[in-house]
Design a protein around this motif. Structure first.
Motif, short mmCIF file in Angstrom:
data_model
loop_
_atom_site.label_atom_id
_atom_site.label_comp_id
_atom_site.label_asym_id
_atom_site.label_seq_id
_atom_site.Cartn_x
_atom_site.Cartn_y
_atom_site.Cartn_z
N UNK A 98 -63.96 -14.38 -63.87
CA UNK A 98 -62.84 -15.17 -64.38
C UNK A 98 -61.97 -15.76 -63.28
N UNK A 99 -61.53 -14.94 -62.35
CA UNK A 99 -60.60 -15.40 -61.32
C UNK A 99 -61.16 -16.52 -60.45
N UNK A 100 -62.42 -16.49 -59.98
CA UNK A 100 -62.93 -17.58 -59.13
C UNK A 100 -62.92 -18.93 -59.82
N UNK A 139 -60.44 -1.31 -58.34
CA UNK A 139 -61.63 -2.14 -58.48
C UNK A 139 -61.32 -3.61 -58.27
N UNK A 140 -60.19 -4.07 -58.79
CA UNK A 140 -59.79 -5.46 -58.61
C UNK A 140 -59.51 -5.78 -57.15
N UNK A 141 -58.81 -4.88 -56.46
CA UNK A 141 -58.51 -5.10 -55.05
C UNK A 141 -59.78 -5.09 -54.21
N UNK A 142 -60.72 -4.20 -54.52
CA UNK A 142 -61.94 -4.07 -53.73
C UNK A 142 -62.87 -5.27 -53.92
N UNK A 143 -62.86 -5.86 -55.12
CA UNK A 143 -63.78 -6.97 -55.42
C UNK A 143 -63.18 -8.34 -55.14
N UNK A 144 -61.93 -8.37 -54.67
CA UNK A 144 -61.23 -9.65 -54.53
C UNK A 144 -61.94 -10.60 -53.57
N UNK A 175 -65.15 -10.73 -52.83
CA UNK A 175 -66.53 -11.03 -53.14
C UNK A 175 -66.64 -12.40 -53.81
N UNK A 176 -67.73 -13.13 -53.55
CA UNK A 176 -67.89 -14.46 -54.17
C UNK A 176 -68.18 -14.35 -55.66
#
Length: 290
Positions: free
Chosen positions: A38-40, A100-105, A107-108
Motif C-alpha cells: 500500500x505505502x509504495x 514490522x512496519x519499521x523493518x520493512x520500510x 524494502x521495494x
C-alpha cells in the motif's frame, strides 16, 4: 497422581504459545500489507492505519511511529475494560505491527501494478488485523478504527462519525495523490474490511455459558461489572455444599475474560460453553454421520 493437572497445565501452555505466535504473525502480515503493497503506491485506507499512512507521506516520518502513537491511546483507554492478559496481548500485537512496519520500510514494493498492490495489500492488512483480534492481540476498539465486526458494532451515531472520518481520509488522499490512487485505496479498504470479517466470522455470535460454582452470587456481580453481562441464577448453592449454577451469554471474544473472572473466585468451578446458533445443514449431516 497429578497427571490430569499436569496435562491441563501443558495444554494451557501450548494454547498460550499458539496464541502468542498468532498475534506475532498477524502483526507482521498487516505490516507486509502496509509497507510492501500500500505505502509504495500511496494507497491510503480509512481508520487509524489510513491516518497514519497519510501523515507518513506528508511528513516523511516512518509509518510505524504513527501507528504506535495513534493506537496507544486506544489501548490505554480500554485498559479498564480488559484484564492484564488482554492488555499484554494487545501491546504485543501493536509492537509487532510497529516493528514490522519499521523493518520493512526500506524494502521495494512487491508489485508495480497499483491494482495488484491494492488487492494484495488490503487482504494482507485485513487478515493480519483479524488474526490479531481473534488471538487477543487487539481489543474490540479496533471497530472505532474503521473495521467493524460482522455482527453488532458501535451505536448508529458512532457509525456515522466513523464513516465521515474514513471518507475524509480517502478524500484527502485523493486530493493529495490523485483520484486514481483514491479509487485503488477504496478497493484496498473494502478488501481489508472483508479480510477482517473473514478472520472474525462467528466470534461475535452469542454462546450459551453454564457456570457451576459455590460462589455464584460473587461471579454474577463480577460478570455484570466487568463484561456488562447479566447472568441468571439457575440453581442456588445448597447448605449441604452442592454448587449452584449460573447461565449467561457471551461471545467468543469474551470467553477468556469470562473464564479468568470465574476462576479468580472459584478455581474448582466448571464452565460449559455451547453454541446458541443453529447448525448449518453441512454441520448437521457431519454430526449425524460421525
Amino acid at each position: 497422581m497429578n497427571q490430569p493437572l499436569d496435562h491441563e497445565l501443558s495444554a494451557s501452555g501450548r494454547s498460550r504459545l499458539i496464541r502468542i505466535l498468532s498475534v506475532i504473525c498477524g502483526g507482521l502480515l498487516a505490516a507486509v500489507g502496509l509497507e510492501l503493497f500500500l505505502m509504495p503506491h500511496k494507497l491510503v485506507l480509512g481508520g487509524i492505519a489510513g491516518l497514519s499512512a497519510l501523515l507518513s507521506h506528508l511528513t516523511e516520518m516512518r509509518l510505524g511511529l504513527f501507528l504506535f502513537l495513534f493506537n496507544l491511546p486506544f489501548i490505554l483507554l480500554s485498559r479498564k475494560q480488559i484484564n492484564l492478559r488482554f492488555a499484554l496481548y494487545t501491546l504485543l500485537g501493536l509492537f509487532c505491527l510497529t516493528v514490522g512496519s519499521l523493518a520493512l520500510h526500506h524494502f521495494p514494493a512487491v508489485s508495480a501494478d497499483p491494482l495488484i498492490a491494492a488487492i494484495a495489500g488490503g487482504l494482507c492488512l485485513g487478515l493480519g488485523i483479524g488474526v490479531m483480534i481473534r488471538s487477543g492481540g487487539l481489543t474490540r476498539n479496533v471497530r472505532e478504527q474503521g473495521f467493524l465486526l460482522p455482527d453488532g458494532g458501535p451505536a448508529k451515531s458512532a457509525e456515522v462519525v466513523i464513516m465521515l472520518f474514513n471518507c475524509a481520509i480517502l478524500l484527502a488522499g485523493g486530493m493529495l495523490f490523485g483520484w486514481d490512487q483514491a479509487m485503488y485505496s477504496i478497493i484496498a479498504y473494502l478488501l481489508a474490511f472483508e479480510g477482517v470479517r473473514f478472520s472474525l466470522r462467528g466470534l461475535s455470535r452469542s454462546r450459551a455459558v453454564w457456570i457451576t460454582s459455590s460462589r455464584c452470587e460473587d461471579i454474577r456481580k463480577a460478570l455484570k461489572l466487568s463484561l456488562k453481562r447479566d447472568a441468571k441464577l439457575v440453581r442456588a448453592s445448597s447448605p449441604e455444599g452442592q454448587p449452584g449454577v449460573l447461565f449467561c451469554l457471551a461471545s467468543r471474544l469474551e470467553e477468556d475474560a469470562l473464564t479468568s473472572i470465574v476462576r479468580s473466585f472459584d478455581q474448582d468451578s466448571k464452565i460449559t460453553v455451547s453454541n446458541t446458533q443453529p447448525d448449518s445443514i453441512a454441520e448437521w449431516v457431519r454430526r449425524k454421520i460421525s
